[in-house]
Motif scaffolding. Structure first.
Motif, PDB file in Angstrom:
ATOM      1  N   ASP A   1       0.612  -1.239  -0.054  1.00  0.00           N
ATOM      2  CA  ASP A   1       0.052  -0.047   0.010  1.00  0.00           C
ATOM      3  C   ASP A   1       0.745   1.384  -0.107  1.00  0.00           C
ATOM      4  N   ASP A   2       2.348   1.123  -0.371  1.00  0.00           N
ATOM      5  CA  ASP A   2       3.135   2.402  -0.338  1.00  0.00           C
ATOM      6  C   ASP A   2       2.696   2.974  -1.503  1.00  0.00           C
ATOM      7  N   LEU A   3       2.436   4.680  -1.440  1.00  0.00           N
ATOM      8  CA  LEU A   3       2.260   5.532  -2.330  1.00  0.00           C
ATOM      9  C   LEU A   3       2.906   5.266  -3.889  1.00  0.00           C
ATOM     10  N   GLN A   4       4.234   5.015  -3.435  1.00  0.00           N
ATOM     11  CA  GLN A   4       5.038   4.953  -4.790  1.00  0.00           C
ATOM     12  C   GLN A   4       4.467   3.843  -5.377  1.00  0.00           C
ATOM     13  N   VAL A   5       4.516   2.832  -4.753  1.00  0.00           N
ATOM     14  CA  VAL A   5       4.145   1.331  -5.532  1.00  0.00           C
ATOM     15  C   VAL A   5       2.679   1.744  -6.196  1.00  0.00           C
ATOM     16  N   ARG A   6       1.800   2.124  -5.496  1.00  0.00           N
ATOM     17  CA  ARG A   6       0.552   2.410  -6.133  1.00  0.00           C
ATOM     18  C   ARG A   6       0.864   3.100  -7.333  1.00  0.00           C
ATOM     19  N   LEU A   7       1.505   4.193  -7.367  1.00  0.00           N
ATOM     20  CA  LEU A   7       1.603   5.170  -8.514  1.00  0.00           C
ATOM     21  C   LEU A   7       2.197   4.322  -9.736  1.00  0.00           C
ATOM     22  N   HIS A   8       3.390   3.648  -9.274  1.00  0.00           N
ATOM     23  CA  HIS A   8       3.920   2.820 -10.363  1.00  0.00           C
ATOM     24  C   HIS A   8       2.880   1.771 -10.965  1.00  0.00           C
TER      25      HIS A   8
ATOM     26  N   GLY B   1      -3.537   7.748 -14.746  1.00  0.00           N
ATOM     27  CA  GLY B   1      -3.590   6.810 -13.608  1.00  0.00           C
ATOM     28  C   GLY B   1      -2.906   7.201 -12.413  1.00  0.00           C
ATOM     29  N   ALA B   2      -1.668   7.849 -12.661  1.00  0.00           N
ATOM     30  CA  ALA B   2      -0.956   8.516 -11.298  1.00  0.00           C
ATOM     31  C   ALA B   2      -1.874   9.411 -10.599  1.00  0.00           C
ATOM     32  N   LEU B   3      -2.458  10.442 -11.349  1.00  0.00           N
ATOM     33  CA  LEU B   3      -3.292  11.570 -10.912  1.00  0.00           C
ATOM     34  C   LEU B   3      -4.474  10.778 -10.153  1.00  0.00           C
ATOM     35  N   ARG B   4      -5.097   9.708 -10.625  1.00  0.00           N
ATOM     36  CA  ARG B   4      -6.001   8.990  -9.970  1.00  0.00           C
ATOM     37  C   ARG B   4      -5.688   8.585  -8.728  1.00  0.00           C
ATOM     38  N   VAL B   5      -4.401   7.796  -8.590  1.00  0.00           N
ATOM     39  CA  VAL B   5      -3.840   7.262  -7.139  1.00  0.00           C
ATOM     40  C   VAL B   5      -3.530   8.354  -6.270  1.00  0.00           C
ATOM     41  N   LEU B   6      -3.292   9.593  -6.757  1.00  0.00           N
ATOM     42  CA  LEU B   6      -2.900  10.752  -5.780  1.00  0.00           C
ATOM     43  C   LEU B   6      -4.216  11.294  -5.270  1.00  0.00           C
ATOM     44  N   ASN B   7      -5.003  11.288  -6.091  1.00  0.00           N
ATOM     45  CA  ASN B   7      -6.280  11.869  -5.667  1.00  0.00           C
ATOM     46  C   ASN B   7      -7.065  10.902  -4.554  1.00  0.00           C
ATOM     47  N   GLU B   8      -6.904   9.616  -4.724  1.00  0.00           N
ATOM     48  CA  GLU B   8      -7.581   8.671  -3.799  1.00  0.00           C
ATOM     49  C   GLU B   8      -6.644   8.816  -2.664  1.00  0.00           C
ATOM     50  N   HIS B   9      -5.471   8.999  -2.713  1.00  0.00           N
ATOM     51  CA  HIS B   9      -4.620   9.110  -1.527  1.00  0.00           C
ATOM     52  C   HIS B   9      -4.831  10.318  -0.738  1.00  0.00           C
ATOM     53  N   ILE B  10      -4.803  11.274  -1.368  1.00  0.00           N
ATOM     54  CA  ILE B  10      -4.821  12.541  -0.583  1.00  0.00           C
ATOM     55  C   ILE B  10      -6.365  12.830   0.014  1.00  0.00           C
ATOM     56  N   GLY B  11      -7.373  12.282  -0.599  1.00  0.00           N
ATOM     57  CA  GLY B  11      -8.794  12.593  -0.561  1.00  0.00           C
ATOM     58  C   GLY B  11      -9.011  11.421   0.722  1.00  0.00           C
ATOM     59  N   ALA B  12      -8.535  10.246   0.841  1.00  0.00           N
ATOM     60  CA  ALA B  12      -8.661   9.598   1.880  1.00  0.00           C
ATOM     61  C   ALA B  12      -7.908   9.989   3.197  1.00  0.00           C
ATOM     62  N   ALA B  13      -6.828  10.681   2.929  1.00  0.00           N
ATOM     63  CA  ALA B  13      -6.197  11.065   4.248  1.00  0.00           C
ATOM     64  C   ALA B  13      -6.762  12.118   4.790  1.00  0.00           C
TER      65      ALA B  13
ATOM     66  N   ALA C   1       0.667  19.227  -2.719  1.00  0.00           N
ATOM     67  CA  ALA C   1       0.223  18.542  -3.676  1.00  0.00           C
ATOM     68  C   ALA C   1       0.372  18.788  -5.197  1.00  0.00           C
ATOM     69  N   ALA C   2       0.645  20.034  -5.331  1.00  0.00           N
ATOM     70  CA  ALA C   2       0.886  20.397  -6.931  1.00  0.00           C
ATOM     71  C   ALA C   2       2.097  19.909  -7.143  1.00  0.00           C
ATOM     72  N   GLU C   3       3.164  20.122  -6.344  1.00  0.00           N
ATOM     73  CA  GLU C   3       4.099  19.428  -7.105  1.00  0.00           C
ATOM     74  C   GLU C   3       4.382  18.041  -7.153  1.00  0.00           C
ATOM     75  N   ARG C   4       3.549  17.363  -6.171  1.00  0.00           N
ATOM     76  CA  ARG C   4       3.462  15.776  -6.157  1.00  0.00           C
ATOM     77  C   ARG C   4       2.792  15.390  -7.496  1.00  0.00           C
ATOM     78  N   VAL C   5       1.908  15.946  -7.768  1.00  0.00           N
ATOM     79  CA  VAL C   5       1.161  15.781  -8.808  1.00  0.00           C
ATOM     80  C   VAL C   5       1.913  15.990 -10.211  1.00  0.00           C
ATOM     81  N   ALA C   6       2.653  17.017 -10.281  1.00  0.00           N
ATOM     82  CA  ALA C   6       3.459  17.461 -11.593  1.00  0.00           C
ATOM     83  C   ALA C   6       4.712  16.424 -11.310  1.00  0.00           C
ATOM     84  N   SER C   7       5.333  16.063 -10.500  1.00  0.00           N
ATOM     85  CA  SER C   7       6.409  14.953 -10.452  1.00  0.00           C
ATOM     86  C   SER C   7       5.875  13.538 -11.051  1.00  0.00           C
ATOM     87  N   ALA C   8       4.615  13.231 -10.297  1.00  0.00           N
ATOM     88  CA  ALA C   8       4.010  11.934 -10.689  1.00  0.00           C
ATOM     89  C   ALA C   8       3.909  11.839 -12.236  1.00  0.00           C
ATOM     90  N   VAL C   9       3.515  13.007 -12.796  1.00  0.00           N
ATOM     91  CA  VAL C   9       3.130  12.932 -14.212  1.00  0.00           C
ATOM     92  C   VAL C   9       4.213  12.839 -14.926  1.00  0.00           C
TER      93      VAL C   9
END
Lengths: 216, 216
Positions: free
Chosen positions: A147-154, B160-172, B185-193
């Motif tokens: 459930d690690d975030l990086q793993v989920r992103l990958h 896909g990465a955007l979706r996971v971040l949304n789920e993650h941050i929303g749940a938190a 969050a903005a930087e995280r999204v950008a770097s994930a993309v």
DNA sequence: CTCACTCGTGGCTTTCACTGACATTAAGTG
DNA sequence: CACTTAATGTCAGTGAAAGCCACGAGTGAG
């Protein structure tokens, strides 16, 4: 009921349902028709599937079953390219005709999902399952919790790429393109996954006994 | 009927439906209840939504509306990090209370989607829409056709990465975590993309007038 | 103004996916 | 053979969605 027997029955229902969906569309296919095609009562269909569209799920899942099996058996000391290519060659030798027929049916369902929203949800749900399983595989490979975030992103990025390739290649084959054109599908999948994960997933995670060949 | 008026009505219905889904669960909420809550006849509800679950879609879509708007307005001469950070700051200044309330509702629906399969399909369908739109944005940025395979791969991985971040941050956030924790969050999204697209999406595609600041 | 026309909506009705309760059958076990 | 158990069949619902027709509000032409 034995798990195995249950799954086989579900698959049998799914084959008939998928065939009917392809031949006459989803809306035009009733639960009664599916039941009659399989030779079961309608009630039994609903015992095995929670909805009409989900009747397509087992066949749709088979469309990615090979990829998932291959990923599950990915040895730590091989690159994704090496492993996928080798397995693809092995598959072409040992191809099971039933599996091939199911695969063709799955391609049709994925193609149908382009225009039939209820089938698209089934396809996306199947891909969602793929993503969850891929998260487990990646987690183990990177030695991180699942459930690690990086793993989920990958996992999300990689399974997204895998889905697009499946849609692309399936559609091309249904349009009558030469299958030989996709002989390098395994390498394409591997490189797409490698790229989608920023290179985090694709390399060997353990030194092989011998020196690995270069990967360019 | 005017597009705008129609969308507003759909949103109104979606708000009430989402509220009821959250308060009493999806199964326990009937079409009649939704209709009564909005003050429309049941018949009208089915004219605007093809299924009960899809009543949640407009609100769910709003959960990613800001990201999509921001992506659409991404200038060619800015990096994704720069643009997203700037827009995030601007958003915090100009936050619209209605939008914030809708966002909270959207987070609840996405969280509900964890346990309610029908809502999960709605969420995945919304993400599918995001992916299609992102494909258009990426295509324009890379000066490629929107149905180009590479573009679709990038779009799938990025969304896909955007979706996971949304789920993650929303749940938190729903779990009561400190919002300040997600100030980046903005930087995280950008770097994930950026990572999901192998660096293909994230850099400026046109020289800025002045020299761009470094991005580390 | 008013007639005609369109469009969104409401109410009634029907269809059909899906469920619950109960009967029936088939297979295994003593 | 009787008894158990699991799988399926039968039948009568429930509720989501669609068809149909009528109403009323807007709109443009005359």
């Amino acid at each position: 009921m034995k798990e195995q027997r249950r799954d086989r029955l579900r698959l049998e229902i799914s084959r008939e349902a998928s065939r009917l969906f392809w031949e006459q569309g989803v809306d035009a296919t009733s639960g009664d028709q599916i039941a009659e095609a399989v030779g079961l009562s309608t009630r039994t269909i609903w015992r095995h599937f929670r909805s009409k569209e989900s009747c397509a799920e087992p066949i749709v899942s088979r469309g990615v079953a090979w990829e998932m099996r291959t990923l599950r058996g990915w040895p730590a000391d091989l690159s994704l390219e090496e492993h996928f290519s080798a397995e693809a060659i092995r598959f072409h030798r040992e191809a099971d005709p039933v599996e091939i027929a199911d695969n063709a049916l799955a391609m049709r369902m994925i193609r149908l999902a382009d225009t039939e929203p209820p089938l698209r949800t089934a396809w996306l749900m199947a891909c969602d399952q793929v993503e969850r399983e891929m998260a487990g595989i990646i987690a183990k490979r990177l030695d991180l919790p699942a459930d690690d975030l990086q793993v989920r992103l990958h996992a999300a990025a990689a399974s997204g790429a895998l889905r697009v390739l499946n849609e692309h290649i399936g559609a091309a084959l249904l349009d009558g393109e030469d299958p030989a054109q996709f002989a390098d599908a395994a390498e394409r999948v591997a490189s797409a996954v490698r790229r989608a994960t920023g290179g985090a997933v694709g390399d060997p995670v353990k030194d092989p006994i011998a020196t690995a060949p270069d990967r360019g």
